[in-house]
Design a protein around this motif. Structure first.
Motif, short mmCIF file in Angstrom:
data_model
loop_
_atom_site.label_atom_id
_atom_site.label_comp_id
_atom_site.label_asym_id
_atom_site.label_seq_id
_atom_site.Cartn_x
_atom_site.Cartn_y
_atom_site.Cartn_z
N ALA A 71 0.80 -1.23 0.00
CA ALA A 71 0.00 0.00 0.00
C ALA A 71 0.84 1.28 0.00
N PRO A 72 1.83 1.40 0.91
CA PRO A 72 2.61 2.64 0.86
C PRO A 72 3.34 2.84 -0.47
N ALA A 95 0.97 3.92 -3.13
CA ALA A 95 0.65 5.35 -2.97
C ALA A 95 1.79 6.22 -3.46
N ARG A 96 3.03 5.84 -3.13
CA ARG A 96 4.18 6.66 -3.53
C ARG A 96 4.32 6.72 -5.05
N ILE A 128 -7.57 -5.35 -4.52
CA ILE A 128 -6.75 -6.29 -3.74
C ILE A 128 -7.44 -6.59 -2.41
N ALA A 163 1.72 6.23 -7.30
CA ALA A 163 0.43 6.40 -7.99
C ALA A 163 0.38 7.71 -8.76
N LEU A 216 -6.33 -0.50 -4.77
CA LEU A 216 -6.30 -0.96 -3.38
C LEU A 216 -7.57 -1.74 -3.04
N ALA A 217 -8.71 -1.22 -3.50
CA ALA A 217 -9.99 -1.87 -3.18
C ALA A 217 -10.08 -3.24 -3.83
N ASP A 271 -2.70 9.02 -9.85
CA ASP A 271 -3.81 9.74 -9.21
C ASP A 271 -4.50 8.86 -8.17
N THR A 272 -5.15 9.52 -7.21
CA THR A 272 -5.71 8.80 -6.06
C THR A 272 -6.94 7.98 -6.44
N LEU A 325 -5.63 4.70 -7.75
CA LEU A 325 -5.02 4.06 -6.59
C LEU A 325 -6.08 3.44 -5.69
N ALA A 326 -7.14 4.19 -5.42
CA ALA A 326 -8.20 3.69 -4.55
C ALA A 326 -8.84 2.44 -5.15
#
Lengths: 420, 420
Positions: free
Chosen positions: A203-204, A207-208, A223, A210, A220-221, A212-213, A216-217
């Protein structure tokens, strides 16, 4: 005879030394075309030992049709089916190309593959990204929803995972598995802990790296929604760890177990890359509501590579909660399965231990002589697919590797040792 | 006498019904000043039963000095110490203000607090965010690094967590704990599974609500680096679940256990909010390399609230890997601790079960009569702090709640029931 036994023991010791001294690291996610540049056009890699279209089971045919449409080789499923029937595709086992795949195990040039590097030996192994639960290609799914998901894995999640893994220098898998065994996973039918630990590590870095968020969201969702996300990583790891143990003269240790839904196949170190096959069996287990054994496809997938390295059914003692899920009895008796598998293995892995069994190591190095002698067949924890394409998983259970594989392998091994 | 026993049984049944029917949800992270607007200026809430500066142990004094500087009440630690000594701060237990805190348990208006709402009863409980390992305020740390970290929790991680939790409508904790018990956590000295599961649930929402990916990556990395991150959530949950069980006339069930490093205190439902205290004991356990019992501070913190609701030492059977960590014997004998605690509890929680013990529920509802009768003191899995401020954790072990608390409580309870 004693001399031969000593030679076999020495060869087997080297085989398990290679398996257990592996240093598997999840290093990247890359395009299959880049990882496997030698693949001929219209090649489809599948789970299990070699098989042609004519003998493929329903879900595998369904997956072949779907992946041909995904690759753009056919306009629709009907055309893909006709092309397959007339020999327009080249079918080869994943295992022949450093790959593994769960259930139907489709691997083609257009997909993105997880890359596990064995840093002790320099070899790499590949597996596609887990698609999640429900209607998915590994269970023979092939409609628009299934293909769109694979497109999204290829265009979004795969590249993002690759970027994150490269940025963080990879994820060493041996310590991750060690933690997972202390958290109730056996890494075949239960990857809850390792999937969560993997996301926590990724995850970190995701994010580093990515752009755009929003994307990324979503990544993450995706996984986070899948308790089995780690399975495909565990499989690539199993392949990366067992491959250097292949082809050791005089070794009677199994280096691969896999199934294509029709045949079960094993490879033994001392007999090189020859497959010893027997008809697959039907798993015995628990069916999801609304399904029975009448719906089930026989045993399928390369996932038994995790049992080959001491996980899955061999590590049941670590995962009492999986025992009920696969319908194998009382949770408190999980250790019984691990103890039985110890009887057909020549070593215990001191880096992968089971706390509840006072840190005994998982049984490692299946000796075909012990399997035939004891009659204890390797226990594989497996998902059960519907026999029709596109329905998906209908249950989970235990399947035994068929005795025929081991008898055939032992015959060939004895011939090779000059004692046939 | 039979009549009284029946009354006690009925009251106890209601007490455990309230504990077990709780629906704790992690809903937010808010400024303490907003959650606790009634707190007088210069009030410092601390772990355990009431205590003044004169009787506080070293780490708690260190934490008080640090938090006074953090709040801007003192320019430096020396001034803070002088102010404390002359009575410039008001000290009250966290438990008197819907709060709990691990170890020294500092809670003040300027911090951000996790909020757990018990949706069955409408009450809320609060706990500060876990600071991570090493030199931290809960172990008496108070230098610039410690204060800067609390400032960052207040300015960055806390608000981000609050935003994410509000966006996702909170995280129901009961199912999370149920999963964690199947993954080797006991939620006191082992929160590896629940910390990982929590991050997995939070990560997509943190990404969806993040202003920029840099801060997001730092927040994710902070949570991911701490296997004990979940402990403070578990503690707020314990407080939220046990508070509605307070003050039931005729109930001999414990509603709180806590320690301030000097005194151990318990509350019993039938005797309301009265504290029954006895000197804290020294944990018995394992010390980190370079430390011995000579370095250790006696037992401290509100964290024993998790044992009060059946977790921690009571759920040891779920967590074989923690047994060695706290130096309590063989991992395979983890269930022995849970079975012993069953003897002093009046119920098992059917929603929180232990797979390896064939899904028996965690022992819930400590009956002070059974404790005194059996001589089995509640087992608490605890971290061990260095006795000097600022060093941090030096080990982990088991501590027993002191018999004196239960004898005093039973005396008062008997008086109240008219059988003293």
């Amino acid at each position: 005879m004693t001399d031969i036994a000593a030679r076999i023991d020495a060869a087997n010791a080297e085989t398990v030394r290679r398996i257990m001294s592996a240093e598997p690291v999840l290093i990247d996610v890359v395009a299959a075309r880049e990882a496997l540049p030698h693949l001929a056009d219209r090649t489809i890699l599948h789970a299990g030992p070699p098989i042609g279209w004519d003998r493929m089971c329903g879900p595998m045919r369904g997956a072949v049709m779907g992946i041909a449409v995904f690759e753009g080789w056919a306009a629709d499923l009907a055309e893909a089916e006709a092309m397959a029937a007339r020999g327009a595709f080249k079918f080869e086992p994943n295992h022949h190309h450093d790959c593994v795949g769960p259930m139907t195990g489709m691997t083609t040039g257009g997909q993105m593959l997880l890359v596990v590097e064995n840093r002790s030996f320099g070899n790499r192994a590949y597996c596609a990204i887990n698609e999640g639960l429900g209607k998915v290609m590994r269970f023979g799914g092939n409609d628009g929803e299934v293909l769109d998901r694979i497109r999204w894995l290829t265009s979004s999640l795969g590249p993002a995972l690759g970027k994150a893994l490269r940025e963080m220098g990879g994820i060493p898998l041996k310590p991750l598995i060690a933690r997972g065994l202390g958290m109730g996973d056996e890494m075949h039918q239960r990857n809850l802990a390792c999937s969560s630990l993997l996301l926590r590590l990724l995850a970190p870095a995701l994010a580093r790296t990515a752009a755009d968020t929003n994307e990324l969201a979503k990544n993450l969702a995706f996984i986070a929604a899948n308790d089995q996300f780690f399975l495909n990583v565990a499989m690539a790891m199993g392949k990366a760890m067992s491959d250097p143990a292949r082809g050791i003269a005089g070794s009677s240790v199994v280096t691969a177990m896999c199934r294509n839904g029709t045949d079960f196949g094993i490879r033994v170190s001392g007999t090189g890359d020859q497959w010893f096959t027997a008809p697959v069996e039907m798993p015995v287990g628990m069916y999801f509501p609304g399904f029975t054994e009448a719906d089930a496809n026989p045993d399928m997938g390369d996932s038994a590579i995790v049992e080959t390295i001491g996980l899955g059914g061999f590590a049941m003692g670590a995962a009492p909660a999986v025992v009920g899920f696969i319908g194998a009895g009382n949770a408190s008796e999980a250790a019984v399965f691990t103890r039985a598998m110890s009887e057909i293995c020549i070593a215990e892995n001191s880096e992968w231990t089971i706390p509840a069994m006072d840190y005994c190591g998982v049984p490692t190095g299946i000796d075909i002589r012990l399997v035939v002698e004891t009659g204890l067949m390797p226990t594989i924890n497996t998902g059960i697919a519907h026999k029709k394409p596109g329905v998906g998983q209908v249950g989970a259970g235990i399947v035994r590797a068929p005795r025929g594989c081991f008898e055939a392998a032992l015959g060939a091994f004895a011939d090779k040792m000059g004692v046939g």
